[in-house]
Design a protein around this motif. Structure first.
Motif, PDB file in Angstrom:
ATOM      1  N   VAL A  87       0.856  -1.178   0.000  1.00  0.00           N
ATOM      2  CA  VAL A  87       0.000   0.000   0.000  1.00  0.00           C
ATOM      3  C   VAL A  87       0.895   1.232   0.000  1.00  0.00           C
ATOM      4  CG1 VAL A  87      -1.753   1.265   1.301  1.00  0.00           C
ATOM      5  CG2 VAL A  87      -1.849  -1.231   1.148  1.00  0.00           C
ATOM      6  N   ASN A  88       0.660   2.132  -0.934  1.00  0.00           N
ATOM      7  CA  ASN A  88       1.480   3.325  -1.112  1.00  0.00           C
ATOM      8  C   ASN A  88       1.587   4.123   0.186  1.00  0.00           C
ATOM      9  OD1 ASN A  88       3.036   5.217  -2.471  1.00  0.00           O
ATOM     10  ND2 ASN A  88       1.261   6.381  -3.157  1.00  0.00           N
ATOM     11  N   GLY A  89       2.817   4.434   0.572  1.00  0.00           N
ATOM     12  CA  GLY A  89       3.046   5.214   1.777  1.00  0.00           C
ATOM     13  C   GLY A  89       2.806   4.461   3.065  1.00  0.00           C
ATOM     14  N   SER A  90       2.769   3.141   2.992  1.00  0.00           N
ATOM     15  CA  SER A  90       2.405   2.359   4.172  1.00  0.00           C
ATOM     16  C   SER A  90       3.598   1.961   5.039  1.00  0.00           C
ATOM     17  CB  SER A  90       1.676   1.084   3.752  1.00  0.00           C
ATOM     18  OG  SER A  90       2.576   0.199   3.112  1.00  0.00           O
ATOM     19  N   ASP A  91       4.813   2.120   4.531  1.00  0.00           N
ATOM     20  CA  ASP A  91       5.954   1.704   5.343  1.00  0.00           C
ATOM     21  C   ASP A  91       6.096   2.630   6.548  1.00  0.00           C
ATOM     22  OD1 ASP A  91       6.631   3.691   3.444  1.00  0.00           O
ATOM     23  OD2 ASP A  91       8.755   3.344   3.814  1.00  0.00           O
ATOM     24  N   SER A  92       6.387   2.041   7.669  1.00  0.00           N
ATOM     25  CA  SER A  92       6.536   2.802   8.904  1.00  0.00           C
ATOM     26  C   SER A  92       8.011   3.144   9.100  1.00  0.00           C
ATOM     27  CB  SER A  92       6.010   1.985  10.086  1.00  0.00           C
ATOM     28  OG  SER A  92       6.769   0.803  10.238  1.00  0.00           O
ATOM     29  N   PRO A  93       8.305   4.108   9.956  1.00  0.00           N
ATOM     30  CA  PRO A  93       9.714   4.420  10.221  1.00  0.00           C
ATOM     31  C   PRO A  93      10.370   3.293  11.028  1.00  0.00           C
ATOM     32  CG  PRO A  93       8.288   5.688  11.661  1.00  0.00           C
ATOM     33  CD  PRO A  93       7.394   4.962  10.706  1.00  0.00           C
ATOM     34  N   TRP A  94      11.695   3.237  10.975  1.00  0.00           N
ATOM     35  CA  TRP A  94      12.421   2.286  11.816  1.00  0.00           C
ATOM     36  C   TRP A  94      12.211   2.688  13.269  1.00  0.00           C
ATOM     37  CZ3 TRP A  94      14.307  -2.165  10.207  1.00  0.00           C
ATOM     38  CH2 TRP A  94      14.657  -2.315   8.864  1.00  0.00           C
ATOM     39  N   ARG A  95      11.877   1.711  14.090  1.00  0.00           N
ATOM     40  CA  ARG A  95      11.699   1.950  15.521  1.00  0.00           C
ATOM     41  C   ARG A  95      12.818   1.223  16.263  1.00  0.00           C
ATOM     42  NH1 ARG A  95       7.200   4.644  15.659  1.00  0.00           N
ATOM     43  NH2 ARG A  95       5.418   4.091  14.391  1.00  0.00           N
ATOM     44  N   HIS A  96      13.305   1.836  17.323  1.00  0.00           N
ATOM     45  CA  HIS A  96      14.427   1.296  18.089  1.00  0.00           C
ATOM     46  C   HIS A  96      13.924   0.717  19.406  1.00  0.00           C
ATOM     47  CE1 HIS A  96      18.033   1.549  20.721  1.00  0.00           C
ATOM     48  NE2 HIS A  96      18.570   1.007  19.654  1.00  0.00           N
ATOM     49  N   VAL A  97      14.401  -0.481  19.742  1.00  0.00           N
ATOM     50  CA  VAL A  97      14.082  -1.110  21.032  1.00  0.00           C
ATOM     51  C   VAL A  97      15.344  -1.762  21.585  1.00  0.00           C
ATOM     52  CG1 VAL A  97      11.657  -1.554  20.508  1.00  0.00           C
ATOM     53  CG2 VAL A  97      13.353  -3.291  19.976  1.00  0.00           C
ATOM     54  N   ILE A  98      15.378  -1.899  22.891  1.00  0.00           N
ATOM     55  CA  ILE A  98      16.433  -2.656  23.569  1.00  0.00           C
ATOM     56  C   ILE A  98      15.768  -3.898  24.152  1.00  0.00           C
ATOM     57  CG2 ILE A  98      18.141  -2.706  25.432  1.00  0.00           C
ATOM     58  CD1 ILE A  98      18.889  -0.690  23.310  1.00  0.00           C
ATOM     59  N   LEU A  99      16.235  -5.057  23.731  1.00  0.00           N
ATOM     60  CA  LEU A  99      15.753  -6.330  24.266  1.00  0.00           C
ATOM     61  C   LEU A  99      16.809  -6.823  25.245  1.00  0.00           C
ATOM     62  CD1 LEU A  99      13.616  -8.570  24.209  1.00  0.00           C
ATOM     63  CD2 LEU A  99      14.881  -9.593  22.310  1.00  0.00           C
ATOM     64  N   HIS A 100      16.467  -6.829  26.507  1.00  0.00           N
ATOM     65  CA  HIS A 100      17.429  -7.213  27.541  1.00  0.00           C
ATOM     66  C   HIS A 100      17.687  -8.718  27.505  1.00  0.00           C
ATOM     67  CE1 HIS A 100      17.393  -3.193  29.119  1.00  0.00           C
ATOM     68  NE2 HIS A 100      16.083  -3.229  29.183  1.00  0.00           N
ATOM     69  N   GLY A 101      18.825  -9.116  28.049  1.00  0.00           N
ATOM     70  CA  GLY A 101      19.250 -10.505  28.030  1.00  0.00           C
ATOM     71  C   GLY A 101      18.191 -11.468  28.526  1.00  0.00           C
ATOM     72  N   ARG A 102      17.904 -12.487  27.709  1.00  0.00           N
ATOM     73  CA  ARG A 102      16.936 -13.545  28.015  1.00  0.00           C
ATOM     74  C   ARG A 102      15.511 -13.024  28.227  1.00  0.00           C
ATOM     75  NH1 ARG A 102      19.671 -17.930  26.288  1.00  0.00           N
ATOM     76  NH2 ARG A 102      21.799 -17.806  27.037  1.00  0.00           N
ATOM     77  N   ASP A 103      15.242 -11.809  27.788  1.00  0.00           N
ATOM     78  CA  ASP A 103      13.916 -11.221  27.949  1.00  0.00           C
ATOM     79  C   ASP A 103      13.102 -11.418  26.672  1.00  0.00           C
ATOM     80  OD1 ASP A 103      11.850  -9.885  29.160  1.00  0.00           O
ATOM     81  OD2 ASP A 103      12.825  -7.922  29.203  1.00  0.00           O
ATOM     82  N   SER A 104      11.832 -11.063  26.726  1.00  0.00           N
ATOM     83  CA  SER A 104      10.967 -11.146  25.552  1.00  0.00           C
ATOM     84  C   SER A 104      10.126  -9.875  25.456  1.00  0.00           C
ATOM     85  CB  SER A 104      10.061 -12.370  25.632  1.00  0.00           C
ATOM     86  OG  SER A 104       9.197 -12.255  26.734  1.00  0.00           O
ATOM     87  N   MET A 105       9.653  -9.589  24.256  1.00  0.00           N
ATOM     88  CA  MET A 105       8.735  -8.479  24.027  1.00  0.00           C
ATOM     89  C   MET A 105       7.988  -8.734  22.735  1.00  0.00           C
ATOM     90  SD  MET A 105      11.006  -5.262  22.526  1.00  0.00           S
ATOM     91  CE  MET A 105      11.714  -4.911  24.089  1.00  0.00           C
ATOM     92  N   THR A 106       6.917  -7.985  22.533  1.00  0.00           N
ATOM     93  CA  THR A 106       6.144  -8.093  21.301  1.00  0.00           C
ATOM     94  C   THR A 106       6.271  -6.789  20.529  1.00  0.00           C
ATOM     95  OG1 THR A 106       4.590  -9.640  22.307  1.00  0.00           O
ATOM     96  CG2 THR A 106       3.855  -8.499  20.313  1.00  0.00           C
ATOM     97  N   LEU A 107       6.721  -6.887  19.280  1.00  0.00           N
ATOM     98  CA  LEU A 107       6.817  -5.733  18.393  1.00  0.00           C
ATOM     99  C   LEU A 107       5.440  -5.561  17.755  1.00  0.00           C
ATOM    100  CD1 LEU A 107      10.231  -6.647  16.724  1.00  0.00           C
ATOM    101  CD2 LEU A 107       9.820  -5.319  18.817  1.00  0.00           C
ATOM    102  N   GLN A 108       4.851  -4.373  17.890  1.00  0.00           N
ATOM    103  CA  GLN A 108       3.471  -4.169  17.459  1.00  0.00           C
ATOM    104  C   GLN A 108       3.314  -2.936  16.587  1.00  0.00           C
ATOM    105  OE1 GLN A 108       0.390  -4.823  20.547  1.00  0.00           O
ATOM    106  NE2 GLN A 108       2.127  -4.721  21.955  1.00  0.00           N
ATOM    107  N   ALA A 109       2.283  -2.968  15.751  1.00  0.00           N
ATOM    108  CA  ALA A 109       1.906  -1.802  14.955  1.00  0.00           C
ATOM    109  C   ALA A 109       0.476  -1.997  14.469  1.00  0.00           C
ATOM    110  CB  ALA A 109       2.840  -1.614  13.777  1.00  0.00           C
ATOM    111  N   VAL A 110      -0.169  -0.882  14.133  1.00  0.00           N
ATOM    112  CA  VAL A 110      -1.522  -0.894  13.584  1.00  0.00           C
ATOM    113  C   VAL A 110      -1.465  -0.266  12.202  1.00  0.00           C
ATOM    114  CG1 VAL A 110      -3.887  -0.050  13.873  1.00  0.00           C
ATOM    115  CG2 VAL A 110      -2.561  -0.754  15.875  1.00  0.00           C
ATOM    116  N   ALA A 111      -2.119  -0.915  11.241  1.00  0.00           N
ATOM    117  CA  ALA A 111      -2.150  -0.416   9.864  1.00  0.00           C
ATOM    118  C   ALA A 111      -2.829   0.944   9.804  1.00  0.00           C
ATOM    119  CB  ALA A 111      -2.887  -1.414   8.969  1.00  0.00           C
ATOM    120  N   ARG A 112      -2.501   1.709   8.774  1.00  0.00           N
ATOM    121  CA  ARG A 112      -3.061   3.055   8.618  1.00  0.00           C
ATOM    122  C   ARG A 112      -4.316   3.085   7.759  1.00  0.00           C
ATOM    123  NH1 ARG A 112       2.708   5.675   7.068  1.00  0.00           N
ATOM    124  NH2 ARG A 112       3.734   5.189   9.031  1.00  0.00           N
TER     125      ARG A 112
END
Length: 127
Positions: A87-112
């Motif tokens: 979809v034209n113009g749908s790419d999001s900017p690069w987002r920065h996260v720190i994932l700590h040792g042996r930790d987990s997280m969920t990378l999330q986004a909502v479409a426009r």
């Protein structure tokens, strides 16, 4: 069993992939493409989650650190319509996260846009 399937896919795709900076996952078929084998060893990608928020596609990609040290990561979503076209113009900017040792997280986004039905996420190590 799932780990063996992922490892087989990683090895197979690494052998035939061009040089890229990270890992990508497609929502339509859960294909994982590895462009950075070092990152692939340090990071596990779990089953992606898809939902709706106010009629818009919501994507969630759980990741888990396989190392004791922190991982500095960047991620970006790309969005596609039902025909698989970006979809034209749908790419999001690069987002920065720190994932700590042996930790987990969920990378999330909502479409426009409501016409978006699929996504691809790229994950790379931050400089």
């Amino acid at each position: 069993m799932r780990l063996l399937m992922i490892l087989g896919l990683v090895l197979g795709l690494t052998a035939c992939s061009s040089t890229t900076s990270g890992i990508s996952i497609e929502s339509s078929n859960q294909n994982v493409v590895i462009g950075n084998t070092d990152l692939a060893r340090r990071l596990t990608i779990e089953q992606a989650q898809v939902g709706k928020v106010n009629g818009l596609l919501k994507a969630g990609v759980p990741i888990v650190s396989n190392v004791d040290s922190d991982l500095s990561l960047q991620y970006r979503f790309y969005w596609y319509d039902a025909q698989g076209l970006e979809v034209n113009g749908s790419d999001s900017p690069w987002r920065h996260v720190i994932l700590h040792g042996r930790d987990s997280m969920t990378l999330q986004a909502v479409a426009r846009s409501a016409q978006i039905t699929q996504y691809r996420i790229y994950i790379r190590q931050a400089d």
